[in-house]
Write a protein that holds these residues in place. Structure first.
Motif, PDB file in Angstrom:
ATOM      1  N   PHE A 198       0.794  -1.217   0.000  1.00 17.31           N
ATOM      2  CA  PHE A 198       0.000   0.000   0.000  1.00 17.31           C
ATOM      3  C   PHE A 198       0.835   1.280   0.000  1.00 17.31           C
ATOM      4  O   PHE A 198       0.281   2.374   0.007  1.00 17.31           O
ATOM      5  CB  PHE A 198      -0.948  -0.005   1.211  1.00 17.31           C
ATOM      6  CG  PHE A 198      -1.909  -1.157   1.153  1.00 17.31           C
ATOM      7  CD1 PHE A 198      -3.062  -1.077   0.408  1.00 17.31           C
ATOM      8  CD2 PHE A 198      -1.625  -2.341   1.813  1.00 17.31           C
ATOM      9  CE1 PHE A 198      -3.935  -2.139   0.330  1.00 17.31           C
ATOM     10  CE2 PHE A 198      -2.499  -3.410   1.748  1.00 17.31           C
ATOM     11  CZ  PHE A 198      -3.658  -3.316   0.998  1.00 17.31           C
ATOM     12  N   ILE A 253       0.265  -0.796  -7.398  1.00 15.43           N
ATOM     13  CA  ILE A 253      -0.920   0.029  -7.131  1.00 15.43           C
ATOM     14  C   ILE A 253      -2.182  -0.750  -7.494  1.00 15.43           C
ATOM     15  O   ILE A 253      -3.162  -0.744  -6.740  1.00 15.43           O
ATOM     16  CB  ILE A 253      -0.833   1.364  -7.898  1.00 15.43           C
ATOM     17  CG1 ILE A 253       0.284   2.222  -7.308  1.00 15.43           C
ATOM     18  CG2 ILE A 253      -2.159   2.104  -7.870  1.00 15.43           C
ATOM     19  CD1 ILE A 253       0.632   3.453  -8.116  1.00 15.43           C
ATOM     20  N   LYS A 288      -5.181  -1.763  -4.916  1.00 16.99           N
ATOM     21  CA  LYS A 288      -6.567  -1.367  -5.183  1.00 16.99           C
ATOM     22  C   LYS A 288      -7.489  -2.575  -5.257  1.00 16.99           C
ATOM     23  O   LYS A 288      -8.657  -2.495  -4.867  1.00 16.99           O
ATOM     24  CB  LYS A 288      -6.651  -0.560  -6.473  1.00 16.99           C
ATOM     25  CG  LYS A 288      -6.120   0.848  -6.328  1.00 16.99           C
ATOM     26  CD  LYS A 288      -6.278   1.597  -7.629  1.00 16.99           C
ATOM     27  CE  LYS A 288      -5.866   3.028  -7.508  1.00 16.99           C
ATOM     28  NZ  LYS A 288      -6.141   3.772  -8.755  1.00 16.99           N
ATOM     29  N   CYS A 310      -8.456  -3.349  -1.836  1.00 19.88           N
ATOM     30  CA  CYS A 310      -9.422  -2.345  -1.366  1.00 19.88           C
ATOM     31  C   CYS A 310     -10.825  -2.599  -1.932  1.00 19.88           C
ATOM     32  O   CYS A 310     -11.817  -2.331  -1.257  1.00 19.88           O
ATOM     33  CB  CYS A 310      -8.966  -0.944  -1.750  1.00 19.88           C
ATOM     34  SG  CYS A 310      -7.478  -0.396  -0.871  1.00 19.88           S
ATOM     35  N   ILE A 359      -1.838   4.146  -0.422  1.00 16.42           N
ATOM     36  CA  ILE A 359      -3.137   3.825  -0.996  1.00 16.42           C
ATOM     37  C   ILE A 359      -4.093   3.598   0.158  1.00 16.42           C
ATOM     38  O   ILE A 359      -3.885   2.716   0.991  1.00 16.42           O
ATOM     39  CB  ILE A 359      -3.034   2.604  -1.915  1.00 16.42           C
ATOM     40  CG1 ILE A 359      -2.032   2.935  -2.994  1.00 16.42           C
ATOM     41  CG2 ILE A 359      -4.402   2.211  -2.434  1.00 16.42           C
ATOM     42  CD1 ILE A 359      -1.905   2.053  -4.129  1.00 16.42           C
ATOM     43  N   TRP A 360      -5.126   4.392   0.216  1.00 12.01           N
ATOM     44  CA  TRP A 360      -6.135   4.329   1.263  1.00 12.01           C
ATOM     45  C   TRP A 360      -7.501   4.390   0.603  1.00 12.01           C
ATOM     46  O   TRP A 360      -7.735   5.217  -0.269  1.00 12.01           O
ATOM     47  CB  TRP A 360      -5.994   5.506   2.226  1.00 12.01           C
ATOM     48  CG  TRP A 360      -4.709   5.525   2.977  1.00 12.01           C
ATOM     49  CD1 TRP A 360      -3.555   6.146   2.621  1.00 12.01           C
ATOM     50  CD2 TRP A 360      -4.452   4.876   4.225  1.00 12.01           C
ATOM     51  NE1 TRP A 360      -2.589   5.931   3.567  1.00 12.01           N
ATOM     52  CE2 TRP A 360      -3.114   5.153   4.567  1.00 12.01           C
ATOM     53  CE3 TRP A 360      -5.214   4.101   5.090  1.00 12.01           C
ATOM     54  CZ2 TRP A 360      -2.528   4.692   5.725  1.00 12.01           C
ATOM     55  CZ3 TRP A 360      -4.628   3.642   6.248  1.00 12.01           C
ATOM     56  CH2 TRP A 360      -3.306   3.928   6.553  1.00 12.01           C
ATOM     57  N   THR A 417      -4.977   6.423  -4.698  1.00 12.55           N
ATOM     58  CA  THR A 417      -3.630   6.924  -4.444  1.00 12.55           C
ATOM     59  C   THR A 417      -3.739   8.347  -3.903  1.00 12.55           C
ATOM     60  O   THR A 417      -4.801   8.964  -3.942  1.00 12.55           O
ATOM     61  CB  THR A 417      -2.798   6.948  -5.743  1.00 12.55           C
ATOM     62  OG1 THR A 417      -3.399   7.880  -6.648  1.00 12.55           O
ATOM     63  CG2 THR A 417      -2.696   5.580  -6.376  1.00 12.55           C
TER      64      THR A 417
END
Length: 121
Positions: free
Chosen positions: A18, A28, A32, A35, A55-56, A60
């Protein structure tokens, strides 16, 4: 951060996933993908808005920045105040007041007053 207390897929994944270094497109995409399976993405994203890295919530830092709502540079009230000031200064000159005195009164340069007069003509 109570949403982080849940047993989430990201807590079982490698944390380095992340936080990619540079434009690591594959990394990335993998982060994702984790996520996308998460039930608390919205809470994670809301928490992350103050963070400039990682990455939250499936986004990004650049995506989060672009998604932030923009505030106008000047509120509408600020523009109308300036317009009112401009109109008042122009009116004073048209009433016969000396340009230097009007410029001083409104805290503007003589050149600015001349521009305002030209625009009002």
């Amino acid at each position: 951060m109570d949403f982080l207390d849940n047993d989430l897929a990201c807590s079982r994944a490698d944390p380095e996933l992340f936080f990619p270094d540079g434009p690591a497109v594959r990394q990335i995409q993998k982060a994702k993908a984790v996520c996308r399976r998460c039930p608390v993405t919205a809470a994670c994203l809301a928490w992350a808005n103050g963070h400039d890295y990682g990455i939250w919530g499936g986004m990004t830092a650049g995506e989060r920045h672009r998604a932030k709502p923009r505030t106008p540079r000047r509120p509408a009230a600020g523009r109308s105040r300036t317009q009112a000031r401009r109109a008042a200064a122009v009116a004073r000159v048209r009433q016969g007041a000396q340009r230097v005195a009007v410029a001083e009164q409104y805290g503007i340069s003589l050149r600015t007053l001349e521009r305002w007069l030209a625009a009002a003509a």
